[in-house]
Design a protein around this motif. Sequence first.
Motif, PDB file in Angstrom:
ATOM      1  N   ASN A 184       0.813  -1.214   0.000  1.00  0.00           N
ATOM      2  CA  ASN A 184       0.000   0.000   0.000  1.00  0.00           C
ATOM      3  C   ASN A 184       0.849   1.267   0.000  1.00  0.00           C
ATOM      4  OD1 ASN A 184      -2.564  -1.102  -0.163  1.00  0.00           O
ATOM      5  ND2 ASN A 184      -2.657  -1.475   2.022  1.00  0.00           N
ATOM      6  N   ASP A 185       2.021   1.181   0.606  1.00  0.00           N
ATOM      7  CA  ASP A 185       2.911   2.338   0.663  1.00  0.00           C
ATOM      8  C   ASP A 185       3.736   2.502  -0.611  1.00  0.00           C
ATOM      9  OD1 ASP A 185       1.955   2.809   3.187  1.00  0.00           O
ATOM     10  OD2 ASP A 185       3.696   1.968   4.212  1.00  0.00           O
ATOM     11  N   SER A 186       3.712   1.495  -1.459  1.00  0.00           N
ATOM     12  CA  SER A 186       4.516   1.553  -2.677  1.00  0.00           C
ATOM     13  C   SER A 186       3.756   2.269  -3.788  1.00  0.00           C
ATOM     14  CB  SER A 186       4.904   0.149  -3.138  1.00  0.00           C
ATOM     15  OG  SER A 186       3.771  -0.521  -3.642  1.00  0.00           O
ATOM     16  N   TYR A 187       4.470   2.529  -4.834  1.00  0.00           N
ATOM     17  CA  TYR A 187       3.866   3.209  -5.977  1.00  0.00           C
ATOM     18  C   TYR A 187       3.884   2.300  -7.192  1.00  0.00           C
ATOM     19  CZ  TYR A 187       4.220   7.295  -3.040  1.00  0.00           C
ATOM     20  OH  TYR A 187       4.072   8.178  -2.011  1.00  0.00           O
ATOM     21  N   LEU A 188       3.355   1.110  -7.011  1.00  0.00           N
ATOM     22  CA  LEU A 188       3.328   0.168  -8.118  1.00  0.00           C
ATOM     23  C   LEU A 188       2.330   0.641  -9.170  1.00  0.00           C
ATOM     24  CD1 LEU A 188       3.363  -3.217  -6.180  1.00  0.00           C
ATOM     25  CD2 LEU A 188       5.252  -2.117  -7.358  1.00  0.00           C
ATOM     26  N   PRO A 189       2.646   0.427 -10.411  1.00  0.00           N
ATOM     27  CA  PRO A 189       1.770   0.906 -11.493  1.00  0.00           C
ATOM     28  C   PRO A 189       0.559  -0.008 -11.699  1.00  0.00           C
ATOM     29  CG  PRO A 189       3.657  -0.224 -12.413  1.00  0.00           C
ATOM     30  CD  PRO A 189       3.864  -0.184 -10.924  1.00  0.00           C
ATOM     31  N   LEU A 190      -0.314  -0.055 -10.703  1.00  0.00           N
ATOM     32  CA  LEU A 190      -1.520  -0.861 -10.818  1.00  0.00           C
ATOM     33  C   LEU A 190      -2.738   0.054 -10.877  1.00  0.00           C
ATOM     34  CD1 LEU A 190      -0.902  -3.651  -8.158  1.00  0.00           C
ATOM     35  CD2 LEU A 190      -0.713  -3.864 -10.627  1.00  0.00           C
ATOM     36  N   SER A 191      -3.743  -0.423 -11.550  1.00  0.00           N
ATOM     37  CA  SER A 191      -4.984   0.339 -11.591  1.00  0.00           C
ATOM     38  C   SER A 191      -5.646   0.280 -10.218  1.00  0.00           C
ATOM     39  CB  SER A 191      -5.924  -0.251 -12.643  1.00  0.00           C
ATOM     40  OG  SER A 191      -6.383  -1.522 -12.215  1.00  0.00           O
ATOM     41  N   ALA A 192      -6.579   1.166  -9.991  1.00  0.00           N
ATOM     42  CA  ALA A 192      -7.296   1.199  -8.717  1.00  0.00           C
ATOM     43  C   ALA A 192      -8.034  -0.126  -8.492  1.00  0.00           C
ATOM     44  CB  ALA A 192      -8.262   2.367  -8.688  1.00  0.00           C
ATOM     45  N   VAL A 193      -8.587  -0.678  -9.555  1.00  0.00           N
ATOM     46  CA  VAL A 193      -9.315  -1.944  -9.443  1.00  0.00           C
ATOM     47  C   VAL A 193      -8.366  -3.066  -9.012  1.00  0.00           C
ATOM     48  CG1 VAL A 193     -10.587  -3.696 -10.752  1.00  0.00           C
ATOM     49  CG2 VAL A 193     -11.077  -1.280 -11.114  1.00  0.00           C
ATOM     50  N   ASP A 194      -7.199  -3.137  -9.630  1.00  0.00           N
ATOM     51  CA  ASP A 194      -6.219  -4.159  -9.270  1.00  0.00           C
ATOM     52  C   ASP A 194      -5.747  -3.985  -7.834  1.00  0.00           C
ATOM     53  OD1 ASP A 194      -6.344  -5.352 -11.736  1.00  0.00           O
ATOM     54  OD2 ASP A 194      -4.601  -4.288 -12.536  1.00  0.00           O
ATOM     55  N   ARG A 195      -5.543  -2.753  -7.412  1.00  0.00           N
ATOM     56  CA  ARG A 195      -5.089  -2.474  -6.047  1.00  0.00           C
ATOM     57  C   ARG A 195      -6.140  -2.930  -5.035  1.00  0.00           C
ATOM     58  NH1 ARG A 195      -1.016   0.809  -3.972  1.00  0.00           N
ATOM     59  NH2 ARG A 195      -0.434   1.385  -6.079  1.00  0.00           N
ATOM     60  N   VAL A 196      -7.404  -2.657  -5.317  1.00  0.00           N
ATOM     61  CA  VAL A 196      -8.484  -3.071  -4.410  1.00  0.00           C
ATOM     62  C   VAL A 196      -8.556  -4.596  -4.346  1.00  0.00           C
ATOM     63  CG1 VAL A 196     -11.004  -3.121  -4.154  1.00  0.00           C
ATOM     64  CG2 VAL A 196      -9.841  -0.960  -4.637  1.00  0.00           C
ATOM     65  N   GLU A 197      -8.449  -5.241  -5.497  1.00  0.00           N
ATOM     66  CA  GLU A 197      -8.493  -6.704  -5.538  1.00  0.00           C
ATOM     67  C   GLU A 197      -7.324  -7.311  -4.766  1.00  0.00           C
ATOM     68  OE1 GLU A 197      -8.090 -10.184  -8.860  1.00  0.00           O
ATOM     69  OE2 GLU A 197      -9.266  -8.418  -9.400  1.00  0.00           O
ATOM     70  N   PHE A 198      -6.146  -6.766  -4.964  1.00  0.00           N
ATOM     71  CA  PHE A 198      -4.950  -7.245  -4.284  1.00  0.00           C
ATOM     72  C   PHE A 198      -5.104  -7.090  -2.773  1.00  0.00           C
ATOM     73  CE2 PHE A 198      -0.534  -6.995  -2.823  1.00  0.00           C
ATOM     74  CZ  PHE A 198       0.033  -8.045  -3.521  1.00  0.00           C
ATOM     75  N   ASN A 199      -5.581  -5.939  -2.327  1.00  0.00           N
ATOM     76  CA  ASN A 199      -5.792  -5.714  -0.904  1.00  0.00           C
ATOM     77  C   ASN A 199      -6.834  -6.665  -0.341  1.00  0.00           C
ATOM     78  OD1 ASN A 199      -4.206  -3.569   0.403  1.00  0.00           O
ATOM     79  ND2 ASN A 199      -4.928  -2.361  -1.326  1.00  0.00           N
ATOM     80  N   GLY A 200      -7.880  -6.911  -1.110  1.00  0.00           N
ATOM     81  CA  GLY A 200      -8.912  -7.854  -0.675  1.00  0.00           C
ATOM     82  C   GLY A 200      -8.359  -9.254  -0.498  1.00  0.00           C
ATOM     83  N   ASP A 201      -7.494  -9.673  -1.414  1.00  0.00           N
ATOM     84  CA  ASP A 201      -6.872 -10.991  -1.306  1.00  0.00           C
ATOM     85  C   ASP A 201      -6.018 -11.085  -0.045  1.00  0.00           C
ATOM     86  OD1 ASP A 201      -8.062 -11.704  -3.678  1.00  0.00           O
ATOM     87  OD2 ASP A 201      -6.243 -11.457  -4.896  1.00  0.00           O
ATOM     88  N   PHE A 202      -5.242 -10.058   0.245  1.00  0.00           N
ATOM     89  CA  PHE A 202      -4.406 -10.053   1.451  1.00  0.00           C
ATOM     90  C   PHE A 202      -5.272 -10.039   2.708  1.00  0.00           C
ATOM     91  CE2 PHE A 202      -0.609  -9.395  -0.979  1.00  0.00           C
ATOM     92  CZ  PHE A 202       0.389  -9.869  -0.147  1.00  0.00           C
ATOM     93  N   ARG A 203      -6.354  -9.298   2.669  1.00  0.00           N
ATOM     94  CA  ARG A 203      -7.258  -9.241   3.825  1.00  0.00           C
ATOM     95  C   ARG A 203      -7.855 -10.617   4.094  1.00  0.00           C
ATOM     96  NH1 ARG A 203     -10.177  -5.452   1.964  1.00  0.00           N
ATOM     97  NH2 ARG A 203      -8.876  -3.798   2.729  1.00  0.00           N
TER      98      ARG A 203
END
Length: 66
Positions: A26-45
């Motif tokens: 979350n603190d990084s600046y990876l070039p992911l779309s907002a949708v991908d970021r939300v999905e990734f966070n959901g998977d980690f959660r």
Amino acid sequence: MNDLNDFKTALNSLWTDVVSTRKTFNDSYLPLSAVDRVEFNGDFRKLAENIEAMILKVEELQKGAK
């Protein structure tokens, strides 16, 4: 009982790693779309929730063994 303690210690360590990795992501600046970021966070959660559930189950087993 030692096996359960070892397993619980491993789960706690894994949970800490998952939470830390999610924060780093979350603190990084990876070039992911907002949708991908939300999905990734959901998977980690979900992963963290599953690990936490396993920790609680181990605690229940430990209480029952006493």
